[in-house]
Design an enzyme around this catalytic site. Sequence first.
Site, PDB file in Angstrom:
ATOM      1  N   LYS A  15       0.838  -1.209   0.000  1.00 55.68           N
ATOM      2  CA  LYS A  15       0.000   0.000   0.000  1.00 55.68           C
ATOM      3  C   LYS A  15       0.874   1.261   0.000  1.00 55.68           C
ATOM      4  CE  LYS A  15      -2.143  -1.155   3.854  1.00 55.68           C
ATOM      5  NZ  LYS A  15      -1.470  -2.431   4.159  1.00 55.68           N
ATOM      6  N   ARG A  90     -10.337   0.367   7.803  1.00 54.57           N
ATOM      7  CA  ARG A  90      -9.868  -0.979   8.093  1.00 54.57           C
ATOM      8  C   ARG A  90     -10.917  -1.800   8.820  1.00 54.57           C
ATOM      9  NH1 ARG A  90      -4.145   0.064   8.090  1.00 54.57           N
ATOM     10  NH2 ARG A  90      -2.881  -1.490   8.964  1.00 54.57           N
ATOM     11  N   ARG A 129      11.739  -5.562   5.734  1.00 52.84           N
ATOM     12  CA  ARG A 129      11.495  -4.177   5.314  1.00 52.84           C
ATOM     13  C   ARG A 129      12.385  -3.224   6.113  1.00 52.84           C
ATOM     14  NH1 ARG A 129       5.578  -1.715   5.626  1.00 52.84           N
ATOM     15  NH2 ARG A 129       5.674  -2.661   7.684  1.00 52.84           N
ATOM     16  N   ARG A 161      10.633  -1.262  11.467  1.00 48.70           N
ATOM     17  CA  ARG A 161       9.464  -0.977  12.295  1.00 48.70           C
ATOM     18  C   ARG A 161       9.351  -1.988  13.442  1.00 48.70           C
ATOM     19  NH1 ARG A 161       4.434   0.303   8.360  1.00 48.70           N
ATOM     20  NH2 ARG A 161       3.420  -1.091   9.865  1.00 48.70           N
ATOM     21  N   ARG A 172      -0.945  -9.300  13.011  1.00 48.57           N
ATOM     22  CA  ARG A 172      -1.526  -8.290  12.107  1.00 48.57           C
ATOM     23  C   ARG A 172      -2.285  -8.971  10.972  1.00 48.57           C
ATOM     24  NH1 ARG A 172       3.880  -5.397  10.823  1.00 48.57           N
ATOM     25  NH2 ARG A 172       2.724  -4.236   9.253  1.00 48.57           N
TER      26      ARG A 172
HETATM   27  P1  AP5 Z   1       4.828  -1.613   1.961  1.00 47.01           P
HETATM   28  O1  AP5 Z   1       4.594  -0.813   0.736  1.00 47.01           O
HETATM   29  O2  AP5 Z   1       5.490  -0.956   3.119  1.00 47.01           O
HETATM   30  O3  AP5 Z   1       3.463  -2.351   2.418  1.00 47.01           O
HETATM   31  P2  AP5 Z   1       2.180  -1.823   3.196  1.00 47.01           P
HETATM   32  O4  AP5 Z   1       1.003  -2.465   2.567  1.00 47.01           O
HETATM   33  O5  AP5 Z   1       2.214  -0.342   3.294  1.00 47.01           O
HETATM   34  O6  AP5 Z   1       2.435  -2.513   4.599  1.00 47.01           O
HETATM   35  P3  AP5 Z   1       2.259  -1.942   6.064  1.00 47.01           P
HETATM   36  O7  AP5 Z   1       3.033  -2.849   6.966  1.00 47.01           O
HETATM   37  O8  AP5 Z   1       2.595  -0.486   6.131  1.00 47.01           O
HETATM   38  O9  AP5 Z   1       0.727  -2.161   6.290  1.00 47.01           O
HETATM   39  P4  AP5 Z   1      -0.028  -2.205   7.605  1.00 47.01           P
HETATM   40  O10 AP5 Z   1      -1.388  -2.066   7.108  1.00 47.01           O
HETATM   41  O11 AP5 Z   1       0.231  -3.361   8.476  1.00 47.01           O
HETATM   42  O12 AP5 Z   1       0.638  -0.983   8.451  1.00 47.01           O
HETATM   43  P5  AP5 Z   1       0.136   0.472   8.795  1.00 47.01           P
HETATM   44  O13 AP5 Z   1       1.328   1.331   8.933  1.00 47.01           O
HETATM   45  O14 AP5 Z   1      -0.945   0.884   7.882  1.00 47.01           O
HETATM   46  O15 AP5 Z   1       5.698  -2.890   1.510  1.00 47.01           O
HETATM   47  C1  AP5 Z   1       6.084  -3.885   2.465  1.00 47.01           C
HETATM   48  C2  AP5 Z   1       7.460  -4.466   2.083  1.00 47.01           C
HETATM   49  O16 AP5 Z   1       7.326  -5.188   0.853  1.00 47.01           O
HETATM   50  C3  AP5 Z   1       8.558  -3.412   1.822  1.00 47.01           C
HETATM   51  O17 AP5 Z   1       9.787  -3.937   2.256  1.00 47.01           O
HETATM   52  C4  AP5 Z   1       8.542  -3.247   0.292  1.00 47.01           C
HETATM   53  O18 AP5 Z   1       9.806  -2.824  -0.212  1.00 47.01           O
HETATM   54  C5  AP5 Z   1       8.176  -4.651  -0.159  1.00 47.01           C
HETATM   55  N1  AP5 Z   1       7.398  -4.677  -1.399  1.00 47.01           N
HETATM   56  C6  AP5 Z   1       6.382  -3.847  -1.771  1.00 47.01           C
HETATM   57  N2  AP5 Z   1       5.870  -4.203  -2.975  1.00 47.01           N
HETATM   58  C7  AP5 Z   1       6.593  -5.304  -3.362  1.00 47.01           C
HETATM   59  C8  AP5 Z   1       6.542  -6.149  -4.523  1.00 47.01           C
HETATM   60  N3  AP5 Z   1       5.669  -5.958  -5.514  1.00 47.01           N
HETATM   61  N4  AP5 Z   1       7.441  -7.186  -4.578  1.00 47.01           N
HETATM   62  C9  AP5 Z   1       8.316  -7.392  -3.567  1.00 47.01           C
HETATM   63  N5  AP5 Z   1       8.419  -6.632  -2.464  1.00 47.01           N
HETATM   64  C10 AP5 Z   1       7.554  -5.607  -2.355  1.00 47.01           C
HETATM   65  O19 AP5 Z   1      -0.515   0.243  10.238  1.00 47.01           O
HETATM   66  C11 AP5 Z   1       0.306  -0.071  11.353  1.00 47.01           C
HETATM   67  C12 AP5 Z   1      -0.555  -0.168  12.605  1.00 47.01           C
HETATM   68  O20 AP5 Z   1      -1.188   1.094  12.850  1.00 47.01           O
HETATM   69  C13 AP5 Z   1      -1.710  -1.176  12.568  1.00 47.01           C
HETATM   70  O21 AP5 Z   1      -1.293  -2.473  12.912  1.00 47.01           O
HETATM   71  C14 AP5 Z   1      -2.669  -0.570  13.575  1.00 47.01           C
HETATM   72  O22 AP5 Z   1      -2.260  -0.836  14.894  1.00 47.01           O
HETATM   73  C15 AP5 Z   1      -2.523   0.920  13.322  1.00 47.01           C
HETATM   74  N6  AP5 Z   1      -3.468   1.429  12.295  1.00 47.01           N
HETATM   75  C16 AP5 Z   1      -3.147   1.975  11.092  1.00 47.01           C
HETATM   76  N7  AP5 Z   1      -4.257   2.304  10.410  1.00 47.01           N
HETATM   77  C17 AP5 Z   1      -5.312   1.952  11.197  1.00 47.01           C
HETATM   78  C18 AP5 Z   1      -6.708   2.010  11.039  1.00 47.01           C
HETATM   79  N8  AP5 Z   1      -7.277   2.499   9.915  1.00 47.01           N
HETATM   80  N9  AP5 Z   1      -7.482   1.533  12.047  1.00 47.01           N
HETATM   81  C19 AP5 Z   1      -6.955   1.060  13.179  1.00 47.01           C
HETATM   82  N10 AP5 Z   1      -5.611   0.947  13.388  1.00 47.01           N
HETATM   83  C20 AP5 Z   1      -4.801   1.399  12.404  1.00 47.01           C
HETATM   84 MG    MG Z   2       2.316   1.066   4.865  1.00 53.35          MG
END
Ligand code: AP5
Ligand code: MG
Length: 215
Positions: A15, A90, A129, A161, A172
């Site tokens: 994402k 979410r 990552r 992270r 997660r």
């Molecule tokens: P990356 O692009 O970083 O993936 P991402 O989908 O952004 O993953 P996140 O870990 O950020 O998602 P998340 O939803 O768990 O975390 P968030 O910060 O939103 O890519 C991941 C890795 O893969 C990287 O190393 C990249 O280089 C690699 N990659 C990417 N594309 C690739 C490809 N095509 N091929 C190979 N490698 C690839 O949320 C964190 C926490 O915050 C949650 O757990 C929760 O506690 C809280 N939170 C956030 N939003 C909410 C909400 N709306 N409601 C409640 N709690 C929330």
């Molecule tokens: Mg992200």
Amino acid sequence: MSMNLIFLGPPGAGKGTQAKKTVEQCSVPQLSTGDMLRAARKDGTALGKKAAGYMDSGKLVPDDLVVGIVKERIVRDDCSNGFILDGFPRTLGQAASLDRMLAEIDQKIDHVVDLVVDDEELVGRLTARRSCSACGNIYHLQFNPPPSPDTCECGKGLVQREDDNETTVRSRLEVYHSQTAPLQDHYEKQGLRRKIDGGGRGPDEVFSSIKEILG
Ligand code: AP5
Ligand code: MG
């Protein structure tokens, strides 16, 4: 013409990676609730303190807290031509709150980009990552390696992270399947879901599919 997008998908689906490419293509801001919550923690705000325990255990932060930050962010001037919601909504409750806040500002969602990737691939992505604490660049030690394991292209240090250890990643993923995956159906029924194969191919190939949707 404005372009209002939701990037849906499990942890590690890409994402953030794809949102950054879309920002360059469409000149609309990326609204990542995860980044906003991490910034609040870094700044030591009341919100950051409330969110910390949930984030570290891989659970979702309560809806009212997350809805509050999006509501405040989405009405800022830089969203007047559109926005990319990365990681929000979410839960079905968050989706309902989003509908209400968009109705108030006479806006609607154009596309829900749903990045689909297998769980085992996601674990491999997240545990290797690294991200830049200064410019936000996202790397993978193997698939998208930084110039050196601890330095970004911008010269600043890379961090891992806290929630990217295997135990928390698996929590997660469970949370995603139980609480977030129902949104796939929700947006399918509204004719907004655009399913994208986000696994087994590189970020540029995935982005080509997104560009086809954006037109
Ligand atoms: P990356 O692009 O970083 O993936 P991402 O989908 O952004 O993953 P996140 O870990 O950020 O998602 P998340 O939803 O768990 O975390 P968030 O910060 O939103 O890519 C991941 C890795 O893969 C990287 O190393 C990249 O280089 C690699 N990659 C990417 N594309 C690739 C490809 N095509 N091929 C190979 N490698 C690839 O949320 C964190 C926490 O915050 C949650 O757990 C929760 O506690 C809280 N939170 C956030 N939003 C909410 C909400 N709306 N409601 C409640 N709690 C929330
Ligand atoms: Mg992200």
